[in-house]
Design an enzyme around this catalytic site. Structure first.
Site, short mmCIF file in Angstrom:
data_model
loop_
_atom_site.label_atom_id
_atom_site.label_comp_id
_atom_site.label_asym_id
_atom_site.label_seq_id
_atom_site.Cartn_x
_atom_site.Cartn_y
_atom_site.Cartn_z
N PHE A 24 28.95 -30.76 -41.92
CA PHE A 24 29.62 -29.47 -42.17
C PHE A 24 30.96 -29.35 -41.42
CE2 PHE A 24 29.49 -25.43 -39.57
CZ PHE A 24 30.24 -24.67 -40.45
N GLY A 61 24.44 -35.27 -42.79
CA GLY A 61 25.61 -34.98 -43.62
C GLY A 61 25.28 -35.24 -45.08
N LEU A 66 32.01 -36.90 -33.99
CA LEU A 66 31.14 -35.77 -34.34
C LEU A 66 29.72 -36.20 -34.66
CD1 LEU A 66 33.96 -34.42 -34.59
CD2 LEU A 66 33.18 -33.29 -36.66
N TYR A 78 18.05 -32.52 -26.15
CA TYR A 78 19.36 -32.45 -26.81
C TYR A 78 20.46 -32.19 -25.77
CZ TYR A 78 23.06 -30.73 -29.92
OH TYR A 78 24.24 -30.54 -30.57
#
Ligand code: UDP
Length: 321
Positions: A11, A36, A76, A149
């Site tokens: 995104f 993605g 990313l 995370y």
């Protein structure tokens, strides 16, 4: 310039690609389509200066080659979304740590500047809002997979800053707060596309917990403009920046706003955290960035407020259900 965007089919990556191409830069996307999607890149295919490879950043020869072809790297590619992190912690930890290690290693060969996207999760459950870049990290125990995370991204940040200090590898770190816009999907837990999707299909809108927890939402076009400015600025290297909006809204108020804009008749249902994420889940109560460092650096001032963000997401999901 020619930019490599790892995770460019996601995104945020797809919006960044769009911005860079519009500015006349060249873009090479490397993405394994794990979260993605090619649909995010469809409208860019065939555009002058755009190229993509479907492969993992863990495929080292391919990664090395694509970094070599670029002048700078937006990194990313990562395991994203609270739901994915809770459901697949092994993938989260391995992708985030190994991927960043390889990107830094290969970028360092010819000192190609790297922008590392980190996360507001780094601040953990700290109550010291607004969070400044030098605020403490406050995590729960390792038995709660949610914290894997934040810890994996913290290791990424340590590694990137160490590459800068020890090897003069140019890096800039951005901690993204809640980022929203067209093409974001609710599948991995992101609240705004979920609420809008639920409202458009007749409800109910599912608010986790009692809805008093709050977030600050920033439009993706404002976010990618900041990333672009930071990677081009050598004075930002070795630095960490919060990137996001500081307009705070409770999740219950957000649900009410979505309902008012989409369909005042839909129900809002409170769902206990245990039911939503499994037992032992800890949510952040408030997550508000201090963006004064970013404002000082690039004059950051988001163009979209919450209503404008919601209008864009509603429009997108109405036409792309
Ligand atoms: N949330 C919710 N309902 C949903 C999805 C999320 O109430 O269907 C809540 C979630 O518990 C959190 C907030 O919305 O408090 C933001 O969640 P998101 O996953 O978008 O991002 P986070 O800030 O947690 O990373």
């Amino acid at each position: 310039m020619r930019f490599l965007i790892t995770g460019g089919a996601g995104f945020i990556g797809s919006h960044l690609s769009e911005l860079l191409l519009a500015q006349g830069d060249r873009v090479l996307v490397l993405d394994d389509l794990s979260t993605g999607s090619m649909a995010n890149l469809e409208f860019l295919k065939g555009r002058k200066g755009f190229d993509y490879r479907i492969d993992s950043i863990e495929n080292e020869p391919v990664l090395a080659e694509t970094i070599d072809e670029a002048d700078a790297v937006f990194h990313l590619a990562a395991a994203v979304g609270v739901r994915l992190v809770v459901e697949e912690p092994v993938r989260t930890i391995e992708t985030n740590i190994l991927g960043t290690r390889l990107v830094l290693k290969h970028a360092n060969k010819k000192k190609k500047p790297v922008l590392l996207t980190s996360t507001s999760e780094i601040y953990g459950k700290s109550a010291a809002v607004p969070f400044r870049e030098d605020s403490d990290m406050v995590f729960g125990p390792t038995t709660h997979s949610r914290w894997s995370y934040a810890c994996s991204k913290a290791i990424d940040e340590f590694l990137a800053l160490s590459y800068w200090r020890e090897k003069r590898q140019p890096v800039v770190i951005v901690r993204l707060f809640n980022t929203v816009g067209p093409r974001q999907v609710g599948r991995y837990g992101m609240v705004i596309p979920r609420f809008v999707g639920q409202a458009l299909s007749g409800g109910p809108i599912t608010v986790y917990g009692d809805g008093t927890q709050s977030r600050c939402f920033c439009d993706v076009t404002d976010v990618v403009a900041a990333l672009d400015q930071l990677l081009r600025d050598p004075a930002a290297y070795g630095e960490v920046y919060n990137v996001g909006s500081d307009g705070e809204v409770s999740i219950l108020a957000l649900a009410e706003r979505v309902r008012a804009l989409v369909d005042p008749k839909v129900a809002i249902k409170l769902v206990p955290y245990d039911e939503a994420y499994g037992p032992g889940f800890e949510d952040m109560v408030r997550r508000v960035p201090d963006v004064s460092k970013l404002k000082k650096k690039i004059g950051f001032s988001p163009r979209h407020d919450l209503d404008s963000i919601l209008a864009r997401v509603i429009e997108h999901l109405s036409t792309h259900p």
